[in-house]
Design a protein around this motif. Sequence first.
Motif, short mmCIF file in Angstrom:
data_model
loop_
_atom_site.label_atom_id
_atom_site.label_comp_id
_atom_site.label_asym_id
_atom_site.label_seq_id
_atom_site.Cartn_x
_atom_site.Cartn_y
_atom_site.Cartn_z
N LEU A 171 0.88 -1.33 0.09
CA LEU A 171 -0.01 -0.03 0.04
C LEU A 171 0.88 1.15 -0.09
O LEU A 171 1.27 1.88 1.03
CB LEU A 171 -0.85 0.02 1.19
CG LEU A 171 -1.79 1.01 1.33
CD1 LEU A 171 -3.00 1.20 0.27
CD2 LEU A 171 -2.72 0.89 2.61
N ASP A 172 1.22 1.77 -1.17
CA ASP A 172 2.34 2.90 -1.24
C ASP A 172 1.50 4.16 -1.04
O ASP A 172 2.34 4.94 -0.22
CB ASP A 172 2.83 2.78 -2.79
CG ASP A 172 3.31 1.61 -3.25
OD1 ASP A 172 4.13 1.00 -2.29
OD2 ASP A 172 3.50 1.38 -4.30
N ALA A 173 0.18 4.30 -1.23
CA ALA A 173 -0.56 5.36 -1.14
C ALA A 173 -1.82 5.29 -0.78
O ALA A 173 -2.52 4.30 -1.14
CB ALA A 173 -0.32 6.66 -2.15
N GLU B 259 -4.87 7.23 8.44
CA GLU B 259 -3.75 6.27 7.71
C GLU B 259 -2.94 5.26 8.52
O GLU B 259 -2.66 4.16 8.07
CB GLU B 259 -2.95 7.30 6.92
CG GLU B 259 -2.26 6.84 5.91
CD GLU B 259 -1.17 7.61 5.43
OE1 GLU B 259 -0.27 7.36 4.59
OE2 GLU B 259 -1.86 8.80 5.10
N PRO B 260 -2.41 5.52 9.71
CA PRO B 260 -1.48 4.64 10.39
C PRO B 260 -2.50 3.37 10.71
O PRO B 260 -1.95 2.25 10.61
CB PRO B 260 -1.19 5.34 11.61
CG PRO B 260 -1.18 6.77 11.16
CD PRO B 260 -2.22 7.01 10.46
N GLU B 261 -3.44 3.54 11.27
CA GLU B 261 -4.55 2.14 11.42
C GLU B 261 -4.67 1.55 10.19
O GLU B 261 -4.86 0.27 10.26
CB GLU B 261 -5.98 2.74 12.14
CG GLU B 261 -5.75 3.26 13.56
CD GLU B 261 -7.07 3.39 14.06
OE1 GLU B 261 -8.09 3.08 13.41
OE2 GLU B 261 -6.97 4.11 15.39
N LEU B 262 -5.06 2.16 9.13
CA LEU B 262 -5.28 1.41 7.77
C LEU B 262 -4.07 0.68 7.54
O LEU B 262 -3.98 -0.62 7.07
CB LEU B 262 -5.66 2.52 6.72
CG LEU B 262 -5.69 2.17 5.39
CD1 LEU B 262 -6.75 1.13 5.21
CD2 LEU B 262 -6.12 3.12 4.16
N ARG B 263 -2.99 1.26 7.38
CA ARG B 263 -1.57 0.58 7.10
C ARG B 263 -1.33 -0.81 7.92
O ARG B 263 -1.00 -1.63 7.48
CB ARG B 263 -0.47 1.46 7.18
CG ARG B 263 -0.33 2.66 6.10
CD ARG B 263 0.83 3.30 6.08
NE ARG B 263 0.90 4.70 4.84
CZ ARG B 263 0.94 4.31 3.73
NH1 ARG B 263 1.19 2.97 3.39
NH2 ARG B 263 0.92 5.16 2.63
N GLU B 264 -1.77 -0.52 9.32
CA GLU B 264 -1.46 -1.66 10.20
C GLU B 264 -2.55 -2.84 10.08
O GLU B 264 -2.18 -3.97 9.97
CB GLU B 264 -1.83 -1.18 11.62
CG GLU B 264 -1.73 -1.99 12.77
CD GLU B 264 -2.17 -1.58 14.16
OE1 GLU B 264 -2.44 -2.25 15.18
OE2 GLU B 264 -2.00 -0.27 14.02
N HIS B 265 -3.79 -2.43 9.41
CA HIS B 265 -4.66 -3.33 9.48
C HIS B 265 -4.22 -4.02 7.91
O HIS B 265 -4.58 -5.27 7.98
CB HIS B 265 -5.81 -2.65 9.17
CG HIS B 265 -6.71 -2.27 10.48
ND1 HIS B 265 -6.35 -2.76 11.63
CD2 HIS B 265 -7.52 -1.10 10.46
CE1 HIS B 265 -6.86 -2.06 12.61
NE2 HIS B 265 -7.91 -1.07 11.90
#
Length: 265
Positions: free
Chosen positions: A147-149, A183-189
Amino acid sequence: MEKTRSADAAAGPPAIILGGSSNAVSVARSLGRAGVAVHALGDPKNQVRWSRHLGEFVAIKSPDVQSKMLKWLGAGPREGVIFPCDDESLELVARHRAELTRLGYIASEHDDEVLLGMLDKERTYELARAAGVATPFSMTLRADTELDAIPPGFSFPCAVKPLQSHLFARHLPGVKALIANNEPELREHVQLAASLNVDVMLTEIIPGPEGAFCSYCSYLDEAGEPLFHYTRHKLRQHPLPFGVASYATNDQQPEAQQIGLRFFQ
């Protein structure tokens, strides 16, 4: 695998319930009252385990649920009708119908290609859009995709949902979706899903009250005509915001019927 058995067994071909939860209890009750011998295979915590209408319960734990069920069926009664009651067992029937028939079982009747499409959210959304049924804004991410962006068009909160719920449930039972508020939570999931080798869908969350969810059920005949219309209105669910109904009613929901039938046909 742990096994419990009752003394009585009805005459005639048995019923074999695969997986499920409270829905398996209803199936066992209906068949047991009709004098059918009922076997059930599922998680040790499955409610059907304690049903008085059950002749046998076989506890099967993850992982490799499907292979363990197939192994039992190969050494089991070798007759009877199979009732899949969750996504895991539906996939088993769809992918192993010929083998189950060869073993002597009668599997539930459905179009296996369509069923597998319904077990895959990406394919389900494709079919919905082709039928002119609106779907939430979404994007598919494979387990090996970085997930780059954050995709344009997304806003928070949004949800990360497995394309195939039962594959995710093998690792996180009962979790239907992961909510990302930033965004941090999205990347974590997304990273969590990738570590489990599970493909996911990023999807917008349609705002609305808890009681705004309804579902439509029917059965189409050979001509594609519905034999009945049945709508279920979820008023309470647990856990929030993506959970199992704890209070629901069956009532008339004309819009849900219209959209649901268009999708089915």
